[in-house]
Design an enzyme around this catalytic site. Sequence first.
Site, PDB file in Angstrom:
ATOM      1  N   GLU A  37      38.147  48.478  38.718  1.00  0.00           N
ATOM      2  CA  GLU A  37      37.741  47.082  38.517  1.00  0.00           C
ATOM      3  C   GLU A  37      37.081  46.485  40.010  1.00  0.00           C
ATOM      4  OE1 GLU A  37      41.336  45.358  37.408  1.00  0.00           O
ATOM      5  OE2 GLU A  37      41.168  46.335  35.528  1.00  0.00           O
ATOM      6  N   SER A  46      46.349  51.731  30.122  1.00  0.00           N
ATOM      7  CA  SER A  46      47.378  51.369  28.972  1.00  0.00           C
ATOM      8  C   SER A  46      48.759  52.306  28.975  1.00  0.00           C
ATOM      9  CB  SER A  46      46.373  51.311  27.737  1.00  0.00           C
ATOM     10  OG  SER A  46      45.251  50.590  27.865  1.00  0.00           O
ATOM     11  N   ASN A  79      50.285  47.503  39.020  1.00  0.00           N
ATOM     12  CA  ASN A  79      49.158  46.694  39.740  1.00  0.00           C
ATOM     13  C   ASN A  79      48.989  45.126  38.720  1.00  0.00           C
ATOM     14  OD1 ASN A  79      46.575  45.785  40.346  1.00  0.00           O
ATOM     15  ND2 ASN A  79      45.683  47.521  39.399  1.00  0.00           N
ATOM     16  N   TRP A  80      49.448  44.427  39.626  1.00  0.00           N
ATOM     17  CA  TRP A  80      49.552  43.008  39.012  1.00  0.00           C
ATOM     18  C   TRP A  80      48.219  42.457  38.644  1.00  0.00           C
ATOM     19  CZ3 TRP A  80      54.125  39.856  41.247  1.00  0.00           C
ATOM     20  CH2 TRP A  80      55.491  40.758  40.623  1.00  0.00           C
ATOM     21  N   LYS A  81      47.056  43.078  39.383  1.00  0.00           N
ATOM     22  CA  LYS A  81      45.643  42.329  39.234  1.00  0.00           C
ATOM     23  C   LYS A  81      45.733  40.863  39.693  1.00  0.00           C
ATOM     24  CE  LYS A  81      44.566  46.111  36.135  1.00  0.00           C
ATOM     25  NZ  LYS A  81      43.832  46.793  35.159  1.00  0.00           N
ATOM     26  N   GLU A  96      42.639  57.166  36.621  1.00  0.00           N
ATOM     27  CA  GLU A  96      42.515  56.111  35.522  1.00  0.00           C
ATOM     28  C   GLU A  96      41.110  56.156  34.820  1.00  0.00           C
ATOM     29  OE1 GLU A  96      45.416  52.714  36.921  1.00  0.00           O
ATOM     30  OE2 GLU A  96      43.277  52.436  37.527  1.00  0.00           O
ATOM     31  N   GLY A 109      43.273  48.426  30.397  1.00  0.00           N
ATOM     32  CA  GLY A 109      43.416  47.262  29.445  1.00  0.00           C
ATOM     33  C   GLY A 109      42.759  47.112  28.218  1.00  0.00           C
ATOM     34  N   GLY A 136      48.971  45.826  32.543  1.00  0.00           N
ATOM     35  CA  GLY A 136      49.678  44.930  31.873  1.00  0.00           C
ATOM     36  C   GLY A 136      51.149  45.046  31.806  1.00  0.00           C
ATOM     37  N   HIS A 159      40.139  51.001  42.970  1.00  0.00           N
ATOM     38  CA  HIS A 159      40.325  50.573  41.556  1.00  0.00           C
ATOM     39  C   HIS A 159      38.928  50.375  40.742  1.00  0.00           C
ATOM     40  CE1 HIS A 159      41.678  48.756  38.054  1.00  0.00           C
ATOM     41  NE2 HIS A 159      42.938  49.293  38.253  1.00  0.00           N
TER      42      HIS A 159
END
Length: 255
Positions: free
Chosen positions: A100, A216, A13-15, A170, A176, A238, A98
Amino acid sequence: MDKAKRAAVIAGNWKMNKTPAEAKALIEEMKPLVADAKCDVVLCVPYVDIPAATEAAAGSNIKIGAENVHFKASGAYTGEVSADMLKAVGVEYVIIGHSERRQYFGETDQTVNLRTKAALDAGLKVILCVGETLEQRELGYTEALLEYQTKIALTGVTAEQLKNVIIAYEPVWAIGTGVTATDEQADEGNGFVRNAVAAAYGADVAETVTIQYGGSMNAKNAEGLLSKVNVDGGLIGGASLKAADFSVIVKAASK
Ligand code: 13P
């Protein structure tokens, strides 16, 4: 519990990272490193990177996903993108729900459900995200919350459609932050999600659903997490932005 019944899937997931040129360069770097993967490899990228990413990934074992999708087919929804639009540019997977999106953009369990159904109806594969906050964990609500989020998100999804759903556990406190869930916490959380699927669809169906861990996950801890019976893959933030690290995780899932 038989892990062999489930596809192992490692998804990045490159966000909100990478321009189209950077996306192309990163995928070119990744391709040879993951070419012999014995798991499914997916990269979920920002909308504007999709054409460059599908072009770079063409002919390889890397599949391209999006990071969100709207639930309506078309109309006055400024800034949104429909499932058919994603299909039309070669997208195969889409992340939905997600944390976020839930935290910063008003995503609710109800809209997660609507998006999931729209994506499945259009023939996309869904990576459905669930997970508790640190406060919810400390209050002892992890199991109840995971059950609730999973059941609402899948309301109206048939057992046949469920074959195109991957669920990603998650924990919000692990995303993160560099604080990874322990192997046991990941296994337990994924098990709670599988129990919720079993309650809705039966144990036999639940045994076939791929449930990823995300938060993470990195080149160092992936092997331990993926060794757990309920952890069928990873959703990687990440570490999916670095070809070498991502390929180590893919290799860990290929064992
Ligand atoms: P990190 O791997 O950066 O913690 O992100 C996890 C995540 O949110 C994947 O969707």
